[in-house]
Design a protein around this motif. Structure first.
Motif, PDB file in Angstrom:
ATOM      1  N   ARG A 113      -0.652  -2.888  -8.707  1.00  0.00           N
ATOM      2  CA  ARG A 113      -0.619  -3.287  -7.292  1.00  0.00           C
ATOM      3  C   ARG A 113      -0.856  -4.785  -7.220  1.00  0.00           C
ATOM      4  NH1 ARG A 113      -0.481  -5.068  -2.714  1.00  0.00           N
ATOM      5  NH2 ARG A 113      -1.239  -4.043  -0.814  1.00  0.00           N
ATOM      6  N   TYR A 146       2.316   1.769  -3.495  1.00  0.00           N
ATOM      7  CA  TYR A 146       1.245   2.122  -4.432  1.00  0.00           C
ATOM      8  C   TYR A 146       0.835   3.577  -4.231  1.00  0.00           C
ATOM      9  CZ  TYR A 146      -3.192   2.035  -6.931  1.00  0.00           C
ATOM     10  OH  TYR A 146      -4.220   2.315  -7.800  1.00  0.00           O
ATOM     11  N   GLU A 147       0.690   3.992  -2.976  1.00  0.00           N
ATOM     12  CA  GLU A 147       0.327   5.380  -2.710  1.00  0.00           C
ATOM     13  C   GLU A 147       1.441   6.331  -3.118  1.00  0.00           C
ATOM     14  OE1 GLU A 147      -1.068   6.127   1.192  1.00  0.00           O
ATOM     15  OE2 GLU A 147      -2.741   4.710   1.068  1.00  0.00           O
ATOM     16  N   ASP A 187       0.833  -1.204   0.000  1.00  0.00           N
ATOM     17  CA  ASP A 187       0.000   0.000   0.000  1.00  0.00           C
ATOM     18  C   ASP A 187       0.867   1.254   0.000  1.00  0.00           C
ATOM     19  OD1 ASP A 187      -2.315  -1.503   0.027  1.00  0.00           O
ATOM     20  OD2 ASP A 187      -2.546  -1.427   2.216  1.00  0.00           O
TER      21      ASP A 187
END
Length: 320
Positions: free
Chosen positions: A141, A125-126, A122
């Motif tokens: 992702r 990905y962010e 996460d």
């Protein structure tokens, strides 16, 4: 691979970090080298970004049909989980983001703006979608969990990201990527140097691929100015102090050749008969070692790169 090293090569950024032991350095050594290396990376990124954004629209159907894919892992909350296996390389996570920045703009400027980041956390990905500021074509992702054979317990293993990325690519190529014919698959710490992208792509077909040479940066005072001092040299691991001695022995401690973008009048030939025409090109007995007191190999900067050995990493051949 190309006969001429300067036709198609990558600059392996994390090798320098590993070579000087930066990830495990502490105190003044780490503060100094972090500052110097980050300054060099930021300068490179700005130059490449300006070049990429000033370039005219892509010409030629091959470049328009090309995407670049970069698996990227810098960190994840899952690494704190029981049994997680997060040892994926020798780079510090915060440094990997700076390597990615330079790599992204090098590909954008030299090959294609359609660059995809492949992640498995996460946090990454962010970073790709929100915080990096990089105009990615897409961000993948994937889930990088696997079950232990004995217990069946699931644990996080980011080293699966490369395989996960390949499967995702196959799905996209068989699905909605109807306008993609070429994929450049690389790592997020390898700056791309291409003399002529159209010539490189023209060599690719259903049965043939192109692999760039990988060039190895060296700890050098031109990139890390603190290394001009005897005190800073003491911070280095033994093997990097040996490198500095070899560099001095070949007379390239104060300056190295600086090859401009595209190398308009330079060649650096590696193990191909087109260069030496003697039938022995590429044979192991022609390799030139680096780990001798006075190497026959030289150093080079290519288009503002870090100082690098003018040879393919780990496979030094007789160069002309």
């Amino acid at each position: 691979q190309s006969a001429d090293l300067l036709d198609c090569a990558v600059e392996h950024l994390s090798w320098l970090e590993r070579r000087i032991g930066l990830r495990d350095a502490t105190g003044v050594a780490k503060e100094t080298w972090d500052r110097e290396l980050l300054a060099a990376l930021d300068r490179r990124a700005k130059v490449l970004e300006q070049r990429a954004l000033a370039a005219p629209p892509l010409r030629g159907p091959r470049r328009r049909a090309t995407v670049a894919v970069l698996p990227f892992f810098a960190g994840a909350a899952d690494c704190e989980g029981k049994g997680a296996s997060c040892s994926t390389g020798s780079s510090a996570p915060e440094m990997r983001r700076h390597f990615l920045n330079v790599t992204f703009w090098s590909i954008h400027a030299a090959l294609t703006p359609r660059i995809i980041l492949s992640t498995c956390s996460d946090a990454d990905y962010e970073f790709g979608t929100k915080w990096s500021g990089l105009p990615f074509f897409d961000v993948f992702r994937s889930e990088c969990f696997i079950e232990r054979k004995k217990t069946g317990q699931s644990f996080f293993k980011p080293s699966l990201l490369g395989v996960k990325t390949i499967f995702r690519l196959k799905e996209k190529l068989a699905g909605d990527w109807t306008d993609v014919d070429y994929v450049y698959y690389s790592e997020a710490d390898q700056v791309l140097h291409i003399r002529d992208a159209r010539r490189v792509l023209a060599a690719v077909d259903e049965t043939r691929y192109v692999s760039p040479h990988r060039m190895q940066p060296m700890a050098h005072p031109l990139d890390l100015p603190s290394l001009k001092t005897a005190e800073a040299q003491k911070w280095l691991p033994r093997w990097s102090r040996d490198d500095l001695r070899r560099i001095e022995n070949v007379g390239q401690l104060a300056a190295v050749p600086d090859v401009p973008r595209g190398a308009p009048s330079q060649r650096c030939c590696v193990g191909r008969s087109e260069c030496v025409a003697d039938g022995l090109a590429g044979a192991r007995e022609t390799f030139s070692p680096w780990k001798v007191e006075t190497p026959e190999l030289g150093l080079v900067r290519y288009d503002g790169s870090l100082v690098m050995v003018a040879a393919h990493q780990g496979n030094y051949g007789a160069l002309l």
